[in-house]
Design an enzyme around this catalytic site. Structure first.
Site, PDB file in Angstrom:
ATOM      1  N   SER A 135     -15.902  32.458  25.998  1.00  0.00           N
ATOM      2  CA  SER A 135     -15.589  31.926  27.324  1.00  0.00           C
ATOM      3  C   SER A 135     -16.015  30.472  27.361  1.00  0.00           C
ATOM      4  O   SER A 135     -16.926  30.054  26.633  1.00  0.00           O
ATOM      5  CB  SER A 135     -16.342  32.710  28.399  1.00  0.00           C
ATOM      6  N   TYR A 148     -24.075  35.590  32.916  1.00  0.00           N
ATOM      7  CA  TYR A 148     -22.872  35.594  32.073  1.00  0.00           C
ATOM      8  C   TYR A 148     -22.870  34.403  31.131  1.00  0.00           C
ATOM      9  O   TYR A 148     -22.566  34.537  29.931  1.00  0.00           O
ATOM     10  CB  TYR A 148     -21.629  35.577  32.964  1.00  0.00           C
TER      11      TYR A 148
END
Length: 250
Positions: A135, A148
Site C-alpha cells: 500500500s 495500518y
C-alpha cells in the site's frame, strides 16, 4: 506442465481479480483464503484453479497450503501475497490494540508465513516470483492510519530485506503498492461493516482504482522476462496526487 501460481486472500477483491487474470495468463491458480464457499464459487468460474481454505495467521493452515501445492503437477513459479486488511481508523491515543494486532498478524506475519512455506518451491522452479500487495501507506503516515501504516511499513521492510537476502537465487521479489482502490470489502471491513462510512471514503472521486487495475499490474510484473525485476510499482488513480491529496468533484 502448467506453471502454478498461489494467490492468498483470493476470495474477493484484488485477490479474486488476480486469480481470474492469472488463469488467462496461462497459470494454474491455487486460490487460498479463509472463506471456502467463496473460493469454490471462484474456482468453479475460472476452472483452471484449486481452492484451498487457508488462514495466513495460522501455522498449520499455511503448512496445509504448502502441502497442497507440493502435490500438484507443475512447478510453483508465482506467489501473490495479497491477504491483508485494515481495521479501524482510530488515533494512536485511543486505538485498539486488538485491531493493531490483527493488522500485524495478517499483513506482516501472514506474509512471512506464506513466503517461508513456499520459498523453497519457488527457488526449485528456477523461475520464481513473489509479488506482495502492499500500500502507499507503507511510505506515508496519516491521521487515523497508524496501525495500518505501521503494518504496511513492516511488510515493505520484510520484502526489501528478502530481496537483499536472496539475491543471486532465481526468485524475484516484487512489490505492488496501490493508493485508493475501491473494492467490495476493504473499507467496509475497516469500518466494521458501516456502509455509509466506507462509501464516504470515495465520495466525489470520479474514478478510483478497482481490483482489476491492480490485477493488471500484478500480471504485468509477473510476466516480464525473468531477468527483469519490478522492485516496486506504486499505482494511484489520477485523482490521487498523494496519500493526502485527492481531487473530489463537488
Amino acid at each position: 506442465m502448467v506453471n502454478i501460481a498461489v494467490v492468498t486472500g483470493a476470495s474477493s477483491g484484488i485477490g479474486a481479480a488476480t486469480a481470474r487474470r492469472l488463469v488467462r495468463e496461462g497459470f494454474h491458480v491455487v486460490a487460498a483464503a479463509r472463506r471456502a464457499d467463496r473460493l469454490q464459487t471462484l474456482v468453479d468460474e475460472i476452472e483452471a484453479a484449486t481452492a484451498v481454505e487457508c488462514d495466513v495467521t495460522d501455522d498449520a493452515s499455511v503448512a496445509g497450503l504448502a502441502s497442497v501445492v507440493a502435490g500438484l503437477d507443475g512447478p510453483l513459479t508465482l506467489l501473490v501475497n495479497n491477504a491483508g486488511g485494515a481495521f479501524g481508523l482510530d488515533p494512536v491515543a485511543t486505538g485498539s490494540v486488538d485491531d493493531w494486532q490483527r493488522m500485524y498478524d495478517v499483513n506482516v506475519l501472514g506474509t512471512l508465513r506464506v513466503t517461508q512455506a513456499l520459498l523453497p518451491a519457488l527457488e526449485a522452479s528456477g523461475n520464481g516470483t513473489i509479488v506482495t500487495v502492499g500500500s502507499t501507506a507503507a511510505f506515508v503516515v496519516y491521521e487515523g492510519g497508524g496501525g495500518y501504516s505501521a503494518a504496511k511499513h513492516a511488510q515493505n521492510a520484510l520484502m526489501g530485506t528478502l530481496r537483499l537476502e536472496i539475491v543471486g537465487k532465481p526468485v524475484r521479489v516484487v512489490e505492488i503498492d496501490p493508493g485508493m482502490v475501491r473494492t467490495d470489502e476493504f473499507s467496509l471491513k475497516r469500518f466494521g461493516g458501516d456502509r455509509s462510512r466506507a462509501d464516504a471514503i470515495y465520495d466525489g472521486v470520479k474514478e478510483p482504482l478497482v481490483a482489476d487495475d491492480i490485477a493488471d499490474c500484478i500480471a504485468f510484473a509477473a510476466t516480464r522476462p525473468h531477468h527483469v525485476n519490478i522492485d516496486r510499482l506504486v499505482v494511484r488513480p489520477i485523482a490521487q496526487a498523494a496519500q493526502h491529496k485527492v481531487y473530489r468533484e463537488k
